[in-house]
Design an enzyme around this catalytic site. Structure first.
Site, mmCIF file in Angstrom:
data_model
loop_
_atom_site.group_PDB
_atom_site.id
_atom_site.type_symbol
_atom_site.label_atom_id
_atom_site.label_comp_id
_atom_site.label_asym_id
_atom_site.label_seq_id
_atom_site.Cartn_x
_atom_site.Cartn_y
_atom_site.Cartn_z
ATOM 1 N N HIS A 1 0.812 -1.230 0.000
ATOM 2 C CA HIS A 1 0.000 0.000 0.000
ATOM 3 C C HIS A 1 0.849 1.286 0.000
ATOM 4 C CE1 HIS A 1 -0.021 -0.831 4.499
ATOM 5 N NE2 HIS A 1 0.462 0.393 4.454
HETATM 6 C C1 LIG Z 1 4.718 -0.203 6.885
HETATM 7 S S1 LIG Z 1 6.296 -0.816 7.273
HETATM 8 C C2 LIG Z 1 5.973 -2.543 7.450
HETATM 9 C C3 LIG Z 1 6.927 -3.200 8.414
HETATM 10 C C4 LIG Z 1 6.651 -4.686 8.684
HETATM 11 N N1 LIG Z 1 6.674 -5.458 7.474
HETATM 12 C C5 LIG Z 1 5.334 -4.864 9.406
HETATM 13 O O1 LIG Z 1 4.384 -5.357 8.807
HETATM 14 O O2 LIG Z 1 5.265 -4.498 10.591
HETATM 15 C C6 LIG Z 1 7.104 -0.731 5.721
HETATM 16 C C7 LIG Z 1 8.561 -1.205 5.801
HETATM 17 O O3 LIG Z 1 9.084 -1.281 4.476
HETATM 18 C C8 LIG Z 1 10.346 -0.691 4.456
HETATM 19 N N2 LIG Z 1 10.550 -0.165 3.096
HETATM 20 C C9 LIG Z 1 9.819 0.795 2.472
HETATM 21 N N3 LIG Z 1 10.272 0.993 1.230
HETATM 22 C C10 LIG Z 1 11.307 0.136 1.061
HETATM 23 C C11 LIG Z 1 12.178 -0.138 -0.034
HETATM 24 N N4 LIG Z 1 12.053 0.522 -1.189
HETATM 25 N N5 LIG Z 1 13.118 -1.099 0.118
HETATM 26 C C12 LIG Z 1 13.247 -1.774 1.297
HETATM 27 N N6 LIG Z 1 12.428 -1.568 2.368
HETATM 28 C C13 LIG Z 1 11.482 -0.612 2.238
HETATM 29 C C14 LIG Z 1 10.297 0.378 5.513
HETATM 30 O O4 LIG Z 1 11.594 0.742 5.947
HETATM 31 C C15 LIG Z 1 9.465 -0.288 6.586
HETATM 32 O O5 LIG Z 1 10.242 -1.032 7.467
#
Ligand SMILES: C[S@@+](CC[C@H](N)C(=O)[O-])C[C@H]1O[C@@H](n2cnc3c(N)ncnc32)[C@H](O)[C@@H]1O
Length: 325
Positions: A237
């Site tokens: 999302h």
């Molecule tokens: C909404 S959090 C979800 C964290 C975990 N998966 C959870 O459900 O609690 C989104 C995660 O995706 C990581 N993230 C966002 N964009 C990213 C990217 N382009 N590459 C690697 N990680 C990414 C963020 O750092 C964050 O830890």
């Protein structure tokens, strides 16, 4: 079908006053002083640093809303407030509300975003504002602690040896999988900006030997190896359809033949207005992210199938899909 609106509830919808009173009460941390017993307005004002008269008026409005009781000149928490909004409670969820308060200005831009189609923010919040990213992860960690152990119980991972947690954030799901399946080895891939938070959590739970942390950007970099299980929670999302379709192709390359993919997110039904909370959350992504939105379960199924995954199963309605490579 949305909820039914009556004439009184129609006008009530426009009155956000209660929401702002509530968020302000959490920001002022009014409930923690009452955690040790009923207090007068003056006592609470001195504990939180507020004007006693204005605070008393605010406290009375909280009584009217039903969040606290008034007993003579003293105010006391209701049980639900004591559980979730007193900072010393193990179930404190105030940070979730504080994030909503921080988004107040962003919501003010909704009309402009809908008129112009231009996003109100640029870039990825986890890269550009790691201090906000850390707060989001703290909140997600608290929420995930409630659901991750039961997800680990319901998805049988006993036949697998390795998993990749893509954008694993605080590490809550990775740790729940490792605790439930002692033979599993995890790799958590996330942005370097985020991994400092992950490392702290993993160290605290003494899981360092079980979960390897790898920094990178899943839209730009290759994933670190191949795995029996690929897990993706609350990632889709934040991204566009094109990015998600490409990400699933990359995940397919990272999954061993016969491997399992687990996708957790907030899926919409075909009519896009159900479940109602997810449809409204999609507006939150409109004002708070550059390109995020909620997707329908069938869009996600399509990306999975095009990327080479089969037997797509909706394990939990509008929340968890699984498929096999
Ligand atoms: C909404 S959090 C979800 C964290 C975990 N998966 C959870 O459900 O609690 C989104 C995660 O995706 C990581 N993230 C966002 N964009 C990213 C990217 N382009 N590459 C690697 N990680 C990414 C963020 O750092 C964050 O830890």
């Amino acid at each position: 079908m949305g909820r039914e609106i009556s004439a009184p509830s129609l006008f009530q919808l426009g009155y956000y006053w209660e929401a702002k009173i509530f968020l302000t009460s959490v920001k002022l941390d009014l409930y923690t002083p009452m955690g040790s017993g009923p207090k007068t307005a003056a006592e609470i004002a001195s504990a939180v640093g507020a004007d006693p008269e204005n605070l008393e008026r605010l406290l009375d409005s909280l009584v009217a809303i039903g969040l606290i009781h008034r007993e003579g000149i003293r105010y006391a928490n209701t049980p639900v407030v004591a559980e979730f909004l007193v900072k010393t409670s193990p179930f404190y969820m105030g940070e979730l509300m504080l994030l909503q308060d921080e988004e107040w200005e962003a919501w003010g831009k909704l009309e402009e975003v809908v008129r112009t189609g231009k996003p109100p923010v640029k870039g990825n919040i986890f890269m550009n504002r790691p201090e906000v990213g850390e707060k989001i992860l703290r909140v997600l960690d608290r929420m995930a602690k409630r659901v991750a152990p039961s997800l680990a119980e319901r998805i049988d991972l006993s036949g697998y040896k390795t998993f990749l947690d893509v954008g694993g954030g605080a590490g809550t799901f990775s740790m729940a999988f490792c605790k439930r399946y002692p033979h599993l080895q995890g790799t958590l891939f996330d942005l370097p900006e985020t991994l400092a938070t992950t490392q702290k959590n993993i160290d605290k739970e003494k899981m360092t030997g079980r979960i390897r942390l790898v920094g990178g950007n899943f839209n730009l970099d290759e994933l670190p190896g191949t795995f029996d299980v690929v897990f993706l929670s609350d990632i889709l999302h934040y991204q566009t359809s094109e990015e998600n379709a490409a990400l699933f192709r990359k995940l397919s390359r990272a999954a061993n033949p016969g491997g399992l993919i687990i996708v957790k997110d907030m899926f919409l039904n075909e009519d896009a207005s159900n479940p109602g909370w997810n449809a409204i959350f999609s507006i939150h992504m409109m004002v708070y992210s550059e390109k995020g939105r909620c997707f329908s379960g069938s869009e996600i199924r399509g990306w999975l199938e095009k990327a080479g995954f089969h037997w797509v199963t909706e394990m939990e309605r509008n929340t968890v899909l699984t498929a096999i490579k």
